[in-house]
Design an enzyme around this catalytic site. Structure first.
Site, short mmCIF file in Angstrom:
data_model
loop_
_atom_site.label_atom_id
_atom_site.label_comp_id
_atom_site.label_asym_id
_atom_site.label_seq_id
_atom_site.Cartn_x
_atom_site.Cartn_y
_atom_site.Cartn_z
N LYS A 1 0.88 -1.18 0.00
CA LYS A 1 0.00 0.00 0.00
C LYS A 1 0.91 1.22 0.00
CE LYS A 1 -4.34 1.22 0.18
NZ LYS A 1 -5.51 0.57 -0.44
N ASP B 1 -6.64 4.37 -5.12
CA ASP B 1 -7.40 4.23 -3.87
C ASP B 1 -8.03 5.60 -3.65
OD1 ASP B 1 -8.10 2.58 -1.47
OD2 ASP B 1 -6.97 4.09 -0.38
P1 NDP Z 1 -16.84 6.46 -4.79
O1 NDP Z 1 -16.08 7.66 -4.41
O2 NDP Z 1 -17.15 6.16 -6.21
O3 NDP Z 1 -18.22 6.43 -4.01
C1 NDP Z 1 -18.30 6.55 -2.61
C2 NDP Z 1 -19.75 6.75 -2.24
O4 NDP Z 1 -19.85 6.76 -0.82
C3 NDP Z 1 -20.32 8.06 -2.73
O5 NDP Z 1 -21.69 7.90 -2.99
C4 NDP Z 1 -20.07 8.97 -1.52
O6 NDP Z 1 -20.94 10.08 -1.46
C5 NDP Z 1 -20.39 8.02 -0.39
N1 NDP Z 1 -19.76 8.47 0.83
C6 NDP Z 1 -18.47 8.84 1.01
N2 NDP Z 1 -18.27 9.23 2.27
C7 NDP Z 1 -19.46 9.12 2.89
C8 NDP Z 1 -19.89 9.38 4.20
N3 NDP Z 1 -19.05 9.84 5.13
N4 NDP Z 1 -21.20 9.13 4.50
C9 NDP Z 1 -22.06 8.67 3.56
N5 NDP Z 1 -21.69 8.41 2.29
C10 NDP Z 1 -20.41 8.63 1.97
O7 NDP Z 1 -16.02 5.25 -4.13
P2 NDP Z 1 -16.11 3.71 -4.44
O8 NDP Z 1 -17.51 3.32 -4.75
O9 NDP Z 1 -15.02 3.34 -5.37
O10 NDP Z 1 -15.67 3.08 -3.03
C11 NDP Z 1 -16.61 2.88 -1.97
C12 NDP Z 1 -15.94 2.04 -0.91
O11 NDP Z 1 -15.53 0.80 -1.48
C13 NDP Z 1 -14.68 2.63 -0.27
O12 NDP Z 1 -14.64 2.19 1.08
C14 NDP Z 1 -13.56 1.96 -1.04
O13 NDP Z 1 -12.36 1.93 -0.28
C15 NDP Z 1 -14.15 0.58 -1.22
N6 NDP Z 1 -13.56 -0.19 -2.31
C16 NDP Z 1 -13.60 0.25 -3.60
C17 NDP Z 1 -13.05 -0.49 -4.62
C18 NDP Z 1 -13.18 -0.08 -6.04
O14 NDP Z 1 -12.78 -0.87 -6.90
N7 NDP Z 1 -13.76 1.07 -6.35
C19 NDP Z 1 -12.32 -1.75 -4.33
C20 NDP Z 1 -12.40 -2.18 -2.95
C21 NDP Z 1 -12.96 -1.39 -1.98
P3 NDP Z 1 -20.39 11.57 -1.83
O15 NDP Z 1 -20.48 11.63 -3.32
O16 NDP Z 1 -21.33 12.47 -1.14
O17 NDP Z 1 -18.98 11.68 -1.30
#
Ligand code: NDP
Length: 448
Positions: free
Chosen positions: A126, A166
């Site tokens: 990482k 990430d």
């Molecule tokens: P995105 O940035 O595409 O989406 C994140 C989503 O979560 C958005 O809708 C965001 O809303 C919401 N969000 C963020 N912070 C908060 C909060 N404090 N309270 C409520 N909603 C929140 O990220 P990903 O979909 O890629 O990732 C989501 C999770 O999955 C993360 O934990 C990431 O580490 C994990 N992950 C992702 C992978 C990937 O391939 N993408 C792989 C493995 C794990 P807003 O737009 O308002 O910020």
């Protein structure tokens, strides 16, 4: 004191200020107790656990860059190369002001087991920086990425260490980092994953984490003698993972009734209309509250999380610690019998205790992130294979491989849990199954 306790005590004494890392190490070590006690002599005689908990190396460097006002700025850059027993280091780069060595060690340690579970030859790593891309211009982000890679390129390579994105590192940053790597080294090689489709990216990488989450959820549900078809699912988030989890769940006949962003959540009793979500989130980066303007039968709840909505299954896909103990109790009270984690660490320690109680009382099902969201890194590893072969596989080819990988992860996790006397406990199962392959490889490779 058991071997596991001894190793943890040593770690605590050596790194007293690394709270995030210590917590992660304790949780994993505790859950490895059944397998460690079964092979204690062998592991002790090769100091296997003492080696497992220390990174092979940590690289720290300064990242000087010039902002749009012409003022010099200096950030810190890191790469934690944790374990290469089963393959080149693989794990994301995080650009966020909260980044420090303890957090990256915690994430790198977890990555070892997640990567091992995929069955693919990838070790754990990482990295990142305390740089915050938010509010920076494209030119500033580019200058930062170029400076960061100027140092990092000395330590990575397609067969040694292959970073990915990430938090704070998306397609734009990967493009800038890749361009600088190529410029300095002269090599057009798969040194990063998550690349654009025009320069070595893999089809189905965008969908991989969400699709993979639903593939494994399907296995979990089938393993309990149930069927995903017709089930009601509560999803949080509306980003990459949430969108494609909703898409795949619908394709498999389930109904997702919520999605959210950091402002609030939407409840659509008829099932979330993904074209509307795509339009809001991918079309113009809008807020999820706009959903109800287009679908007046849905409701929007400002400032709330979706965990009070009755459901069969919950798929947290937003962020860390988004389900606390009280949320978990509410979910379970309202009929939820399964949680599979799409986000990293979405359930806090109290929530996991609640799942554990419900598992013992009534067979509640919980698949932790390490196994449930491994689809993303699995397809990243498939991107590495395609780059090495100089081929691009079709969407369906990658998707089928992803589905097989997720089925295999479920099988490994449930079998490991059962073999070591914790049937149905997928937290213990995921840690043991991930550990087994790494431990065998470390033992075979001698004291290195
Ligand atoms: P995105 O940035 O595409 O989406 C994140 C989503 O979560 C958005 O809708 C965001 O809303 C919401 N969000 C963020 N912070 C908060 C909060 N404090 N309270 C409520 N909603 C929140 O990220 P990903 O979909 O890629 O990732 C989501 C999770 O999955 C993360 O934990 C990431 O580490 C994990 N992950 C992702 C992978 C990937 O391939 N993408 C792989 C493995 C794990 P807003 O737009 O308002 O910020």
């Amino acid at each position: 004191m058991s071997y596991v306790e001894e190793v943890y005590a040593g770690l605590e004494a050596k790194h007293p200020n690394e709270s995030e890392f210590l917590e992660a190490a304790k949780r994993v070590l505790d859950s490895l107790e059944p397998i460690v006690s079964a092979h204690e002599e062998k592991y002790r005689s090769t100091a296997l656990l003492e080696r497992l908990v220390e990174p092979e190396r940590i690289i720290t460097f300064r990242v000087p860059w010039v902002d749009d006002q012409g003022k010099p700025q200096v950030n810190l850059g890191y790469r934690v190369q944790f374990n290469s027993a089963i393959g080149p280091y693989k794990g994301g780069l995080r650009f966020h002001p909260s980044v420090n060595q303890s957090i990256l060690k915690f994430l790198g340690f977890e990555q070892i087991f997640k990567n091992s579970l995929t069955g693919l030859p990838i070790g754990g790593g990482k990295g990142g920086s305390d740089f915050d891309p938010k509010g920076k211009s494209d030119a500033e982000v580019m200058r930062f990425c170029q400076s960061f890679m100027t140092e990092l390129c000395k330590y990575i390579g397609k067969d040694t260490d292959v970073p990915a994105g990430d938090i704070g590192v998306g397609g734009r940053e990967i493009g800038y980092l890749y361009g600088q790597y190529k410029r300095i080294t002269g090599l057009y090689e798969g040194v990063l994953t998550g690349k654009g489709l025009t320069f070595g990216g893999s089809l189905a990488r965008t969908e991989a984490t969400g699709y993979g989450l639903v593939y494994i959820t399907n296995e979990v549900v089938k393993g309990a003698g149930r069927d995903l078809k017709g089930k009601t699912i509560v999803v949080s988030g509306s980003g990459n993972v949430a969108q494609y989890a909703i898409q795949k769940a619908e394709q498999l006949g389930a109904k997702c009734v919520t999605c959210s962003d950091s402002n609030g959540y939407v409840y659509d009793p008829d099932g979330i209309k993904l074209d509307v979500v795509f339009d809001i989130k991918q079309g113009h980066r809008g807020r999820i509250r706009e959903y109800v303007e287009k679908v007046p039968t849905a409701q929007y709840f400002e400032g709330q999380k979706p965990w009070s909505v009755p459901c069969d299954i919950a798929l947290p896909c937003a962020t860390q610690n988004e389900i606390n103990g009280e949320d978990a109790r509410t979910l379970i009270k309202n009929g939820c019998w399964c949680v599979c984690e799409g986000a990293n660490m979405p359930s806090d320690a109290d929530a996991i205790d609640e799942y554990e109680k419900a598992r013992e009382e009534k067979g509640f099902l919980f698949m932790p992130a390490k196994a449930a969201n491994a689809g993303g890194v699995a397809v990243s590893a498939l991107e590495m294979s395609q780059n090495s072969e100089r081929l691009s596989w079709s969407f369906d080819e990658v998707d089928h491989k992803l589905e097989d990988i997720m089925k295999d992860i479920y099988s490994k996790v449930s079998t490991a849990a059962k073999t070591y006397g914790h049937e149905g406990d997928f937290v213990v199962g995921a840690n043991i199954a991930g550990f087994q392959k790494v431990a065998e490889a470390m033992s075979a490779q001698g004291l290195v």
